[in-house]
Design an enzyme around this catalytic site. Structure first.
Site, PDB file in Angstrom:
ATOM      1  N   LYS B  55      75.369 -84.074 116.318  1.00 58.36           N
ATOM      2  CA  LYS B  55      74.274 -84.625 117.219  1.00 58.36           C
ATOM      3  C   LYS B  55      73.196 -85.622 115.489  1.00 58.36           C
ATOM      4  O   LYS B  55      72.476 -86.701 116.092  1.00 58.36           O
ATOM      5  CB  LYS B  55      72.594 -83.301 117.309  1.00 58.36           C
ATOM      6  N   SER B  94      65.914 -75.607 118.710  1.00 55.62           N
ATOM      7  CA  SER B  94      66.121 -74.658 117.200  1.00 55.62           C
ATOM      8  C   SER B  94      67.249 -74.335 116.743  1.00 55.62           C
ATOM      9  O   SER B  94      67.681 -74.180 116.279  1.00 55.62           O
ATOM     10  CB  SER B  94      66.270 -73.484 118.432  1.00 55.62           C
TER      11      SER B  94
END
Lengths: 348, 348
Positions: B55, B94
């Site tokens: 990411k 999250s």
């Protein structure tokens, strides 16, 4: 063996042999580890070596050389298959060396017998047998191991493959340094977990042959007292504990004295400052490696990381390197840890 | 975005930007995994990417582009620091995207706010805060997350950084393919864990731009039903579950439909055969990665390995590749798994 220039051609030969069955293991960084340790650290992932530890390098090199007749051509390597070793090879080991010999023998088409103490965990017995080696259980003592190997040699003519006290094995382990120097760029120091001395002896000689000003440090589990041996210039200054295994969770590095074959290289080329870590520091470093470096390491491999996180490496290097963090290569020597009962730092 | 040739310059630009703060992640092999799966498998270790997952690539690329004025020079990248983003950036997450945005913002000197659901594990909250981002707790629902982000935008003028539904983010993730094709040599196929589609969209476009004949496969947790969506040519064929999170232990890939930005690329360039794995297969693959590949992977990253070990990749490739094992790149997309309570495959 103490002359880097004489050793280097053997390491280059080992690297050629190994290049037919391995690729260089990765070198990685971890900014958090570097920040905590105050060093610019790079990690050599021998965890990802065949069989899960650096031991494959030495075992495959030694077996290959047994199969290589001296044809007089420098660098010539010829594998003759088991015809060259009709009795096969034998070693004793409760872990990494046994897996390494078994895997090397399988690749080279040689019979292998691995003597393991009867209390060796089933998972390690399975790994050794999985490479096609014959397992032989013995009394779980040093004497029991030696007797069992001697019996195999007498019965079958098998050739013993020593775990560290051997120049061929050392030249295989020395290839770690060739790769690391090629992959990591300029280094100030290399930190090597140390037991019988085969790995650090090989790495020290290879490193000094190529870059004389890189310092090579040993890291040991508490109780080994290598710094005292180096200071006294005595290989076995504590004869009363020379045959006992060190009481450490780092099961792969429990030998107290350095072997007599690597000793001259260790004495001459390894720094007198030795890093020493406790079991608690080893467990914390393992946790750090799993959580932050995303790498499974065994306790022996955690010792160098523990010394980094504890500030020992920075302290040792701060005299020589100023104005920037020392740039240090740390060998994460293996990843063969039994996880079937959970993690070493989690109470079960 | 569906044209590989149009996308490639964006990926190359992302690679240039990322090269200032990252190094290529390692590519490794595992002979046991290849033997079991019947493929010649190589693994791309995004576990070792900054922040522990792929990411970071997309987040850093997107933030950098927000800071880059269009000066008219192709490939020009100029970072102006927080002067260019006075309100900073905001995202909800999250886990991995939150850490990635926080770390990218810290490196670029930009303020970041990360909205996390109130039930987010403390260890992940700490990681995000550790990169200097402001944590904002919200109701643990999709609506709660969106409302909280909207409030931050209204209050501060922060710019939202989407996790996958964005061409800049996709171009960052596409750099995985550039590296893999460079590192791994010839490949028949690439297998990519798939959730919202940012990673597989970017990888598919970049791969097809460079090597049109390499097949790109999605691997999904049971219940996602991507193959049905592709067959129906409908991005959201199951509107009743489109806003629910998939019930899988692979917590990083619980989005059911592909986002509308990556969808055209996924529809056109990803194989209609989709690999699907169960939670039990994911746990077994995690165990395999820890024990045999010596690599810590999170459940999402275990999906491709699970498909390999299950024979799904070999079955899909056996029509196209004959006479040798298919050579397949598998993206191990992240290693952010909470080990404080032990291992997922060990009963506590």
């Amino acid at each position: 063996m103490r002359a880097p220039g004489q050793f280097l051609p053997m390491v280059r030969g080992a690297a050629r042999v190994l290049s037919t069955v391995t690729t260089p293991t990765p070198v990685i960084t971890c900014s958090t580890a570097s920040r905590i340790g105050g060093c610019d650290a790079v990690f050599k992932l021998e965890t990802m070596q065949r069989t899960g530890s650096f031991k494959f390098r030495g075992a495959y090199t030694a077996l290959s050389r047994l199969l290589t007749p001296d044809c007089g051509t420098t660098g010539c390597v010829r594998h003759e298959g088991s015809g060259g070793l009709p009795g096969g090879v034998v070693c004793h080991s409760s872990g990494n060396h046994g897996q390494a010999v078994a895997a090397a023998a399988e690749l080279l088409g040689v019979r292998a017998t691995v003597v393991v103490p009867a209390d060796c965990p089933g998972v390690k017995q399975e790994a050794i047998a999985g490479y096609g080696a014959e397992l032989l259980l013995c009394e779980p003592t040093q004497q029991g191991r030696n007797d069992a190997v001697a019996a195999v040699v007498a019965d079958t003519g098998a050739v013993p493959i020593p775990p560290y006290n051997d120049v061929d094995v050392m030249s295989g382990q020395g290839t770690i340094a060739l790769e690391l120097l090629e992959q990591a760029g300029p280094l100030d120091a290399i930190v090597v977990p140390t037991s019988g001395g085969g790995m650090i002896g090989g790495i020290a000689l290879a490193t000094k042959a190529l870059k004389r000003n890189i310092r090579v440090y040993a890291v040991e589990p508490n109780g080994k007292r290598l710094a005292e041996a180096l200071a006294a210039d005595e290989r076995v200054p504590f004869p009363e504990t020379a045959n006992a295994l060190l009481p450490t969770i780092a099961d792969a590095i429990r030998t107290q004295p350095i072997g007599d074959v690597p000793w001259p290289a260790v004495k001459e080329w390894v720094e007198p400052t030795v890093f020493t870590v406790t079991d608690d520091q080893i467990r914390e470093a393992m946790r750090f490696a799993f959580e932050r470096i995303k790498t499974v390491i065994e306790p022996a491999a955690a010792t160098g990381l523990a010394a980094l996180l504890d500030g020992q490496i920075l302290a040792a290097e701060s005299g020589a390197v100023t104005g920037r963090p020392p740039r240090v290569g740390i060998v994460l020597c293996g990843g063969n840890v039994d996880l079937s009962n959970g993690l070493p730092w989690v109470a079960s």
